[in-house]
Design a protein around this motif. Sequence first.
Motif, PDB file in Angstrom:
ATOM      1  N   UNK A  25     -19.252  14.747-105.715  1.00  0.00           N
ATOM      2  CA  UNK A  25     -18.399  14.319-104.727  1.00  0.00           C
ATOM      3  C   UNK A  25     -16.964  14.727-104.602  1.00  0.00           C
ATOM      4  N   UNK A  26     -16.375  15.085-103.555  1.00  0.00           N
ATOM      5  CA  UNK A  26     -15.117  15.620-103.330  1.00  0.00           C
ATOM      6  C   UNK A  26     -14.334  14.482-102.794  1.00  0.00           C
ATOM      7  N   UNK A  27     -13.210  14.178-103.214  1.00  0.00           N
ATOM      8  CA  UNK A  27     -12.277  13.048-102.626  1.00  0.00           C
ATOM      9  C   UNK A  27     -11.003  13.832-101.957  1.00  0.00           C
ATOM     10  N   UNK A  28     -10.867  13.266-100.746  1.00  0.00           N
ATOM     11  CA  UNK A  28      -9.809  13.683 -99.851  1.00  0.00           C
ATOM     12  C   UNK A  28      -8.917  12.587 -99.217  1.00  0.00           C
ATOM     13  N   UNK A  29      -7.635  12.769 -99.546  1.00  0.00           N
ATOM     14  CA  UNK A  29      -6.673  11.799 -99.009  1.00  0.00           C
ATOM     15  C   UNK A  29      -6.127  12.507 -97.613  1.00  0.00           C
ATOM     16  N   UNK A  30      -6.169  11.731 -96.530  1.00  0.00           N
ATOM     17  CA  UNK A  30      -5.779  12.135 -95.186  1.00  0.00           C
ATOM     18  C   UNK A  30      -4.732  11.303 -94.562  1.00  0.00           C
ATOM     19  N   UNK A  31      -3.547  11.894 -94.297  1.00  0.00           N
ATOM     20  CA  UNK A  31      -2.460  11.389 -93.687  1.00  0.00           C
ATOM     21  C   UNK A  31      -1.747  12.004 -92.632  1.00  0.00           C
TER      22      UNK A  31
ATOM     23  N   UNK B 242      -2.140  15.945 -92.875  1.00  0.00           N
ATOM     24  CA  UNK B 242      -1.786  16.507 -94.285  1.00  0.00           C
ATOM     25  C   UNK B 242      -3.176  15.861 -95.140  1.00  0.00           C
ATOM     26  N   UNK B 243      -3.761  16.845 -95.751  1.00  0.00           N
ATOM     27  CA  UNK B 243      -4.860  16.123 -96.658  1.00  0.00           C
ATOM     28  C   UNK B 243      -4.533  17.031 -97.986  1.00  0.00           C
ATOM     29  N   UNK B 244      -4.926  16.045 -99.178  1.00  0.00           N
ATOM     30  CA  UNK B 244      -4.981  16.279-100.478  1.00  0.00           C
ATOM     31  C   UNK B 244      -6.489  16.323-101.188  1.00  0.00           C
TER      32      UNK B 244
END
Length: 244
Positions: A227-233, A240-242
Amino acid sequence: MSSYVIDINNEKQRSFILNICFQILSFPYQEETESLLLGFFEFSSHDEITKLLQKVFGENDINIMCHVTKANSKMEFYVNYDKNIVERIMPIIKDWYKPFVNELQNQHNVKIKEWKENYDIDHSEDILRNSIIDNIKDLLPGFNYFVDFKWSYNDDNDNNYSICENEIGDLVFRSEYGGIYLVIETKWLNNNHGDKAKKARIDGINEVKERTLKYKELAKKRFNDIVIGISYTNEKGKRTYSFY
């Protein structure tokens, strides 16, 4: 005696072929040709496995050898590894993954329909999520299949995944090959000027990071896979994502 039928829809054959392929891909790249041990696999008939190996791998110029071990009657498999083998393996993976990809596509279509019928077109974060869903192929190529939204993992209820009122994950996507999942958590930030807005943005970024890490771990339990986690704002007015 009936002839042995090779069929990509046969789950046992497909699992065996893909296991062989992924084992080959796991070897470090090397220039020299070498015979490498793939592992031990159980199969009902040596003749059947020989036909399967010749049809699938032999016709793609990949030499897979099998020997029955005396100790436990399992078959021992080797591959003649060479520097160009990966190029010849990938078309095999693509072909033998087709039934599973078709299933993924059907599930994707169902989940897209559910989302479109239920998301709030006046809610800022739902608008952000909808943008991700509509543009996932451009934003994060390779994760084309929409798996779930508003999901939770319940450890205490026999792996039951249900929507709950308080803590829910945002979006889950899946890769076509290799079983890699993408968990995306979103946050609509206050991009106004001033100290209060700045503090709210910082708090929002920290919050979505924490949620991403949390739901990444829960997704590992749910899917039992990578699983890869991404925050998106919408930080600074841009998407923007990290990665986490």
